[in-house]
Every structure is written in structure tokens, then in C-alpha cells.
Scaffold this motif. Structure first.
Motif, PDB file in Angstrom:
ATOM      1  N   LEU A 223      -1.265  12.532   3.224  1.00  0.00           N
ATOM      2  CA  LEU A 223      -0.346  11.216   3.360  1.00  0.00           C
ATOM      3  C   LEU A 223      -0.283  10.478   4.517  1.00  0.00           C
ATOM      4  O   LEU A 223      -0.026   9.345   4.718  1.00  0.00           O
ATOM      5  N   LYS A 224      -0.531  11.088   5.724  1.00  0.00           N
ATOM      6  CA  LYS A 224      -0.234  10.165   6.950  1.00  0.00           C
ATOM      7  C   LYS A 224      -1.705   9.316   6.927  1.00  0.00           C
ATOM      8  O   LYS A 224      -1.431   8.563   7.845  1.00  0.00           O
ATOM      9  N   GLY A 225      -2.468   9.515   6.122  1.00  0.00           N
ATOM     10  CA  GLY A 225      -3.738   8.506   6.276  1.00  0.00           C
ATOM     11  C   GLY A 225      -3.782   7.564   5.254  1.00  0.00           C
ATOM     12  O   GLY A 225      -4.558   6.703   5.310  1.00  0.00           O
ATOM     13  N   ILE A 226      -2.704   7.497   4.385  1.00  0.00           N
ATOM     14  CA  ILE A 226      -2.462   6.595   3.359  1.00  0.00           C
ATOM     15  C   ILE A 226      -1.711   5.324   3.996  1.00  0.00           C
ATOM     16  O   ILE A 226      -0.495   5.432   4.720  1.00  0.00           O
ATOM     17  N   PRO A 227      -2.171   4.131   3.922  1.00  0.00           N
ATOM     18  CA  PRO A 227      -1.417   2.814   4.478  1.00  0.00           C
ATOM     19  C   PRO A 227      -0.164   2.772   3.862  1.00  0.00           C
ATOM     20  O   PRO A 227       0.223   2.697   2.903  1.00  0.00           O
ATOM     21  N   SER A 228       0.875   2.512   4.902  1.00  0.00           N
ATOM     22  CA  SER A 228       2.052   2.350   4.429  1.00  0.00           C
ATOM     23  C   SER A 228       2.507   1.016   3.801  1.00  0.00           C
ATOM     24  O   SER A 228       3.392   0.701   2.925  1.00  0.00           O
ATOM     25  N   GLU A 229       1.481   0.037   3.752  1.00  0.00           N
ATOM     26  CA  GLU A 229       1.722  -1.308   3.245  1.00  0.00           C
ATOM     27  C   GLU A 229       1.610  -1.127   1.447  1.00  0.00           C
ATOM     28  O   GLU A 229       2.136  -1.689   0.797  1.00  0.00           O
ATOM     29  N   LEU A 230       0.872  -0.245   1.007  1.00  0.00           N
ATOM     30  CA  LEU A 230       0.684   0.222  -0.160  1.00  0.00           C
ATOM     31  C   LEU A 230       2.312   0.728  -0.824  1.00  0.00           C
ATOM     32  O   LEU A 230       2.402   0.176  -1.509  1.00  0.00           O
ATOM     33  N   TYR A 231       2.893   1.493  -0.162  1.00  0.00           N
ATOM     34  CA  TYR A 231       3.987   1.742  -0.636  1.00  0.00           C
ATOM     35  C   TYR A 231       4.973   0.695  -0.445  1.00  0.00           C
ATOM     36  O   TYR A 231       6.104   0.422  -1.522  1.00  0.00           O
ATOM     37  N   GLU A 232       5.101  -0.075   0.595  1.00  0.00           N
ATOM     38  CA  GLU A 232       5.929  -1.124   0.635  1.00  0.00           C
ATOM     39  C   GLU A 232       5.691  -2.528  -0.458  1.00  0.00           C
ATOM     40  O   GLU A 232       6.495  -2.893  -1.005  1.00  0.00           O
ATOM     41  N   ALA A 233       4.444  -2.319  -0.921  1.00  0.00           N
ATOM     42  CA  ALA A 233       4.171  -3.503  -2.029  1.00  0.00           C
ATOM     43  C   ALA A 233       4.652  -2.801  -3.327  1.00  0.00           C
ATOM     44  O   ALA A 233       5.099  -3.509  -4.208  1.00  0.00           O
ATOM     45  N   ALA A 234       4.435  -1.511  -3.614  1.00  0.00           N
ATOM     46  CA  ALA A 234       4.880  -0.825  -4.697  1.00  0.00           C
ATOM     47  C   ALA A 234       6.420  -0.843  -4.900  1.00  0.00           C
ATOM     48  O   ALA A 234       6.873  -0.806  -5.687  1.00  0.00           O
ATOM     49  N   LYS A 235       7.152  -0.745  -3.757  1.00  0.00           N
ATOM     50  CA  LYS A 235       8.686  -0.815  -3.734  1.00  0.00           C
ATOM     51  C   LYS A 235       9.130  -2.173  -3.814  1.00  0.00           C
ATOM     52  O   LYS A 235      10.188  -2.322  -4.950  1.00  0.00           O
ATOM     53  N   VAL A 236       8.346  -3.129  -3.383  1.00  0.00           N
ATOM     54  CA  VAL A 236       8.546  -4.416  -3.905  1.00  0.00           C
ATOM     55  C   VAL A 236       8.493  -5.061  -5.299  1.00  0.00           C
ATOM     56  O   VAL A 236       9.351  -5.656  -6.027  1.00  0.00           O
ATOM     57  N   ASP A 237       7.395  -4.280  -5.958  1.00  0.00           N
ATOM     58  CA  ASP A 237       7.053  -4.547  -7.350  1.00  0.00           C
ATOM     59  C   ASP A 237       8.271  -3.663  -8.213  1.00  0.00           C
ATOM     60  O   ASP A 237       8.042  -3.638  -9.499  1.00  0.00           O
ATOM     61  N   GLY A 238       8.989  -3.103  -7.600  1.00  0.00           N
ATOM     62  CA  GLY A 238      10.013  -2.344  -8.302  1.00  0.00           C
ATOM     63  C   GLY A 238       9.533  -0.880  -8.957  1.00  0.00           C
ATOM     64  O   GLY A 238       9.811  -0.448 -10.109  1.00  0.00           O
ATOM     65  N   SER A 239       8.350  -0.269  -8.517  1.00  0.00           N
ATOM     66  CA  SER A 239       7.781   0.797  -8.827  1.00  0.00           C
ATOM     67  C   SER A 239       8.626   2.012  -8.774  1.00  0.00           C
ATOM     68  O   SER A 239       9.105   2.432  -7.546  1.00  0.00           O
TER      69      SER A 239
END
Length: 336
Positions: A223-239
Motif C-alpha cells: 500500500l505504501k507504493g500506491i500513489p495517494s493521488e489515485l485515492y484522492e481522485a476516487a474520493k472526489v468521484d464519490g467512490s
């Protein structure tokens, strides 16, 4: 006109310009070993150690599985070659099939619970702060560091019929709650480790308790190697959290989960020490797995080491088949 002048050298002799000395030619000469062969030569010492510690005993076990090996052979009498008789006797034994069933069911349940719990804890650790995450990691890795025999001793004591904490804790429950959950209220002297089903319930708890920390730490590292930007984008999309895990976390951690699954399958198919301690030896035949059945055949009186070796070979082949099928599916997925 040809220039035949010479240049003096440090030892008093002279050398003609443009000529290389013999030492220079030897220094510039390439070695006789091709460059592509160097890595394989460097691997030879490690391969020899592996062959001595793993391959040689495996070959001896396979040879022994086709022989009659007992007390007379231990005293020096040559082993008698019996061909496939050991395998025929093993496959005709009902205990083998019950042991195979116990081995497969235990592995399926334990691998599933270990991966689910380890993934959940690893995801939680990724959400915690640095100090708290480190504190929890040290705590759970303490369980993983406990030797298998000690694990069995701990959980045998916890589920002891007379002095176990589990029976004492269950007796503290209100009678109505205990009757609602378990259909009984008195747990005094409950013999958890006498019945095959309850033995495996305790064994599953024991193995999962000791195994999930490794899964959790491995998932945390992934998990430490996954970019945080992906989770931020998913959160913005309401996932939702589950959709985020299914669409982002799981695909990116698929190689990690593949390796952890293979390791868990291998470890749980071979569980022996914890079961031996919980059962207090090979006493309950209904609770045998293949490892315990192999041990009982090989070392209980009268010892039949040929039959024990045959069971061990079957277990090894079963592990090879399961892991090879899983690895093949992983390779096909990666190619797609």
C-alpha cells in the motif's frame, strides 16, 4: 627512411616504439570464461547448499517410499524393495482419505481467513499515524515470531478443560446470552481438544493468529507504493471504500496477493507442530492431517518408514500440483 631509434626502459633495455610488451598483451587478453556464464558460476555454491539440504533428502524420501523400512533396517539390515506396495496400502487406508480431507479443508479455511484478516489489518495500519502504525506492527509481529511449538502450547493452555481461560471466560457470560449463542450455559470441564472438529477449530484460530501479521505487513508495504493521488481522485468521484479497494487497491496489489496466497497454501498444507502439541501426539486418528498421518506411520510402533515416506511424497506432489496450477493462472493473467 625507416626510424629504428629505440627508447630506453627503466631496466636499462630498450624497446621499439609501436610494439607491445608481452606483459601488456597478457593484461589485455580477455578471460577464458564467457561473460554470460559468470552469473551461473556464482550461483553454484548456493545451488550446492540447496541440493545438500533439500534435494538429497527429497531423493532419499522418494527411494524409501518404494522400500520396506522398519526396525530391522534401522539396525543395519538392507532395506527390501517392495515397489508400489507402500502406496497401495496407503491409498487403501481410510485414515489417508480422512487425513486428506482434513488437510484440504483446513488449508482452504485458514488461507482464506488469513488473507482476509491480514488484508484488513494492513489497510488499517496504512490509515494510522506513523508512531501508532509502528506500535501495532511490533505488537502483531510478536505473535508471528512465536515458534510453532510454543504456539501450540499457548493455545492448548487457553483451551484446557480444567484450567483454561476460554472455559472460565464463557462461564462469565450471563446464562441467557450463553444459551442464546451456544445453547448451553455451563462450560466447566469442556474438553475442547478431544473431538476432531473442536481440535481443528482451535488449530485454525492458532494458525490464523500467528500467520496474519506477515500478511498484514506485506500488504502494508504494498500500500505504501500506491500513489495517494489515485485515492484522492476516487474520493472526489464519490467512490465507496469497497469500490476503491476493488478498483484500485486490489488490482495494484495483485502480485503481492498472488505470492502471499502461494506461501499460505504451502505453509498451511504442511502444518504439523501446532497439531501435534494440541493433540498431545498422534492420539486421535480422526484429527490426522497428512503430515500427522505420515509421522504416525513412520515412527509409531511398529515403525513403517516406507509408508510414512509414501504419504510424504503424496503430500509433496499435492503441493506441487496446487501451487503449479495457481502459478499458471497468475502467468496467464499477467500475459492478458
Amino acid at each position: 627512411m625507416t626510424n629504428t631509434s629505440t627508447i630506453p626502459r627503466g631496466d636499462g633495455r630498450s624497446a621499439t616504439p609501436g610494439r607491445r610488451r608481452d606483459g601488456d598483451r597478457r593484461a589485455g587478453r580477455p578471460s577464458g570464461m564467457p561473460p554470460w556464464l559468470v552469473p551461473y558460476v556464482l550461483l553454484v555454491p548456493g545451488l550446492l547448499v540447496i541440493a545438500g539440504l533439500l534435494l538429497y533428502p527429497l531423493i532419499q524420501m522418494i527411494i524409501m517410499s518404494f522400500q520396506k523400512v522398519g526396525l530391522r533396517q534401522i539396525r543395519g539390515v538392507p532395506a527390501e524393495w517392495v515397489g508400489g506396495d507402500n502406496y497401495s496400502q496407503v491409498f487403501a487406508n481410510e485414515i489417508f482419505w480422512s487425513s486428506l480431507r482434513n488437510t484440504v479443508l483446513f488449508a482452504v479455511i485458514t488461507v482464506t481467513l488469513t488473507l482476509v484478516l491480514g488484508t484488513a489489518v494492513g489497510t488499517l495500519l496504512n490509515k494510522l499515524s506513523g508512531r501508532m502504525s509502528l506500535f501495532v506492527v511490533i505488537g502483531i509481529m510478536s505473535a508471528w515470531a512465536v515458534p510453532p511449538v510454543a504456539q501450540g502450547v499457548i493455545w492448548r493452555w487457553l483451551f484446557d478443560a480444567d484450567a483454561g481461560i476460554i472455559n472460565w471466560t464463557l462461564n462469565l457470560l450471563p446464562d441467557w446470552l450463553s444459551n442464546l449463542l451456544f445453547g448451553r450455559s455451563d462450560w466447566t470441564g469442556e474438553p475442547w481438544l478431544n473431538d476432531a472438529i473442536t481440535i481443528y477449530i482451535v488449530l485454525i484460530i492458532c494458525v490464523v493468529w500467528a500467520s496474519f501479521p506477515f500478511i498484514a505487513v506485506s500488504v502494508l508495504a504494498g500500500l505504501k507504493g500506491i500513489p495517494s493521488e489515485l485515492y484522492e481522485a476516487a474520493k472526489v468521484d464519490g467512490s465507496t471504500p469497497w469500490r476503491t479497494f476493488r478498483k484500485i487497491t486490489f488490482p495494484l496489489l495483485k502480485p503481492v496477493f498472488s505470492v502471499l496466497t502461494i506461501l499460505s497454501i504451502i505453509w498451511n498444507f504442511k502444518v504439523f507442530s501446532q497439531l501435534y502439541v494440541l493433540m498431545n501426539g498422534p492420539t486421535n486418528r480422526e484429527a490426522f492431517n497428512l503430515s500427522m498421518f505420515s509421522f504416525a506411520e513412520a515412527f509409531r510402533s511398529p515403525p513403517k518408514m516406507g509408508s510414512g515416506a509414501a504419504i510424504a511424497v503424496v503430500l509433496t506432489l499435492l503441493l506441487l500440483v496446487v501451487t503449479s496450477v495457481y502459478v499458471r493462472q497468475i502467468v496467464k493473467t499477467e500475459e492478458l
